[in-house]
Design a protein around this motif. Structure first.
Motif, PDB file in Angstrom:
ATOM      1  N   THR A 177       0.822  -1.210   0.000  1.00 56.08           N
ATOM      2  CA  THR A 177       0.000   0.000   0.000  1.00 56.08           C
ATOM      3  C   THR A 177       0.863   1.270   0.000  1.00 56.08           C
ATOM      4  N   VAL A 218      -4.271   0.574  -4.370  1.00 53.77           N
ATOM      5  CA  VAL A 218      -4.772   1.667  -3.540  1.00 53.77           C
ATOM      6  C   VAL A 218      -4.318   2.990  -4.153  1.00 53.77           C
ATOM      7  N   SER A 276      -5.672   0.298   5.653  1.00 49.73           N
ATOM      8  CA  SER A 276      -5.810  -1.077   6.135  1.00 49.73           C
ATOM      9  C   SER A 276      -6.660  -1.145   7.403  1.00 49.73           C
TER      10      SER A 276
END
Ligand code: NAD
Length: 487
Positions: A295, A420, A451
């Protein structure tokens, strides 16, 4: 780290394979070295599982599966809940274990333990919610009954960057759904997975429900398991390259797959953004886990009117990070996981500089033992600079300037990845419009962290297939059985 903490951490982690409730050496006696990235030296050895061990683990999982599937959901949930409690009780040892084998800063390791344990708490609560559906067929002739059943034996393959959370994010929903599992953790970080296996056993997971087989022979071991007809599911987290190869393998036996793959997250700062909030969010999105996250913000697109302020703010914040061994509580950025990771970051930065980027900060390696790379901010990055096409996986922030939203959206979407995207703006409606246009499975809107065990995590395009976490996470381990019924 003092020796007491190190010893406590290592006591938690067995060094043998966990198969059918037994601790075993590998069938060929092989051992693999585990390195401390802060000292670049071996600190222990772990059994290096063979193909035969992988297949024994499948055998054990297949034997334990029906009993576990028939165990009342509440009881399954209670095992998960107890594991959450045990992880919380042993949070410090687990955090130190991850620092030892992964190198991450203790503060990142502590957050990961809390995040990882939460998957067990969340799926302890979801275990009792595997409901089906009942409806009337449109013709009125019969009822449509849909029941959910565990998919069967699952092979779980996890990466080194989140040694605890990537394992619990799979084991939690699998066990909640009534599946038995074989976990093949990353070769660089086998100890955390073995420790979690031991805690699950202690919490009452029956022998064979959770098996853990570390191996440096990942390819042959995973391939053999995927070709065993008793295996019905592969859940993989790792690079897109390996994920693609495993999808080919899974095709041979049509194994159900969930794929959490690589990312190349864009971080957009629009002209109306609160720049100091954007810098704060960027620090999280870029620097959590030292930049070694799927991410991690990989490319910054900043509106020309705020680009200088943002770049200076980010360079200032990154420049103040304390770099050092993860075990020192003052450390904010530990070493990278292995020498190859450092070389890759060095090459990407050198390539970016060759193409005209300027180092506002870093682009250097600190002069110390261990696999370190300094926090780095690159400006004057052209929209075709090759660094924008690669997952950096390190503490490097390339900044590209844009002039209008459409240009930023097109640049953000110009990648085969879609895990993301992050977006900062002062106008929520504008933010939602841009969020809709971004090709990603997840969006951080005025937020640098997405998350959450209660939310569906996953990507589109070549970042993956399926979701982990939330209600959707358990569905990945359940098959729907439809019964046409007349009464
Ligand atoms: P990797 O793909 O090299 O390895 C992942 C796992 O696969 C490890 O257990 C490894 O031993 C195993 N493996 C490697 N080659 C294999 C093969 N041929 N057959 C079977 N198994 C094999 O990835 P990594 O370097 O451990 O992790 C970093 C990557 O993981 C990055 O690309 C990152 O973006 C990705 N990642 C994705 C997510 C997500 O949720 N989407 C989360 C964390 C990491």
């Amino acid at each position: 780290m003092n020796n007491m903490t190190s010893d406590g951490a290592l006591k938690l982690a067995p060094t043998q394979l966990l198969i059918g409730g037994e601790r075993r050496d590998s069938s060929d006696g092989a051992l693999m070295d585990v390195y401390d990235p802060a000292t670049a030296s071996v600190f222990t050895q772990v059994a290096d599982g063979s193909v035969e061990d992988g297949l024994s683990a499948v055998e054990a999982a297949a034997a334990a599966g029906p009993g576990w599937a028939a165990t009342p959901p509440r009881q399954r949930g209670e095992v998960l809940r107890r594991t959450f409690e045990l992880m919380t009780e042993h949070a410090e040892e687990l955090a130190h274990l991850m620092v030892l084998e992964n190198g991450k800063a203790l503060r990142d390791a502590r957050s990961e333990v809390a995040y990882a344990a939460e998957f067990f708490r969340w799926y302890a609560e979801e275990a009792v919610r595997g409901f089906g559906e009942l409806g009337t067929a449109p013709s009125g002739a019969n009822r449509i009954l849909v029941m959910r059943q565990p998919v069967g034996v699952c092979v779980l393959v996890t990466p080194w960057n989140f040694p605890a959370a990537m394992a619990t994010r799979k084991i939690g929903p699998a066990l909640a759904a009534g599946c038995s599992v074989v976990l093949k953790p990353a070769s660089d970080t086998p100890l955390t997975a073995l420790a979690i296996g031991a805690l699950l056993e202690e919490a009452g997971a029956p022998a064979g429900v959770v098996n853990v087989v570390p191996s440096r022979k990942s390819g042959p071991v995973v391939s053999a398991m995927l070709h065993d007809p008793r295996v019905r599911k592969l859940s993989f987290t790792g690079s897109t390259e390996v994920g693609r190869a495993l999808l080919h393998e899974a095709a041979d036996t049509i194994v159900n797959t969930s794929m959490e793959l690589g990312g190349n997250a864009p971080f957009l700062v629009l002209d109306d953004a609160d720049v100091s909030a954007a810098v704060e969010g960027a620090m999280l999105a870029k620097m959590r886990n030292g930049g070694e996250a799927c991410t991690a913000a990989n490319r910054f697109y900043v509106h020309r009117s705020v680009a200088d302020e943002f770049s200076r703010g980010l360079a200032d914040a990154m420049g103040h990070l304390v770099v050092g061994p993860g075990s020192d509580p003052a450390t904010e950025l530990g070493p990278l996981v292995n020498p190859a990771a450092v070389e890759k970051v060095e090459e990407l930065v050198a390539g970016a500089l060759d193409e005209g980027a300027r180092a506002l900060l870093g682009a250097t390696r600190p002069d110390r033992t261990g696999w370190y790379y300094d926090p780095t901010v690159l400006t004057n990055v052209g929209s075709t600079n090759p660094i924008l096409g690669e997952e950096v996986f390190g503490p490097v922030a390339p900044i590209v300037v844009f002039d209008d939203d459409e240009e930023a959206i097109a640049a953000a979407n110009d990648t085969e990845f879609g895990l993301v995207s992050y977006l900062y703006t002062g106008d929520l409606a504008r933010g939602l419009r841009v969020a809709e246009a971004l090709e990603a499975g997840m969006i951080g809107l005025n937020r640098g962290l997405v998350s959450d065990p209660a939310a569906p995590f996953g990507g589109v395009k070549q970042s993956g297939i399926g979701r982990e976490g939330g209600h959707e996470g358990m569905l990945e381990y359940l098959e729907s059985k439809y019964i046409a019924v007349q009464w």
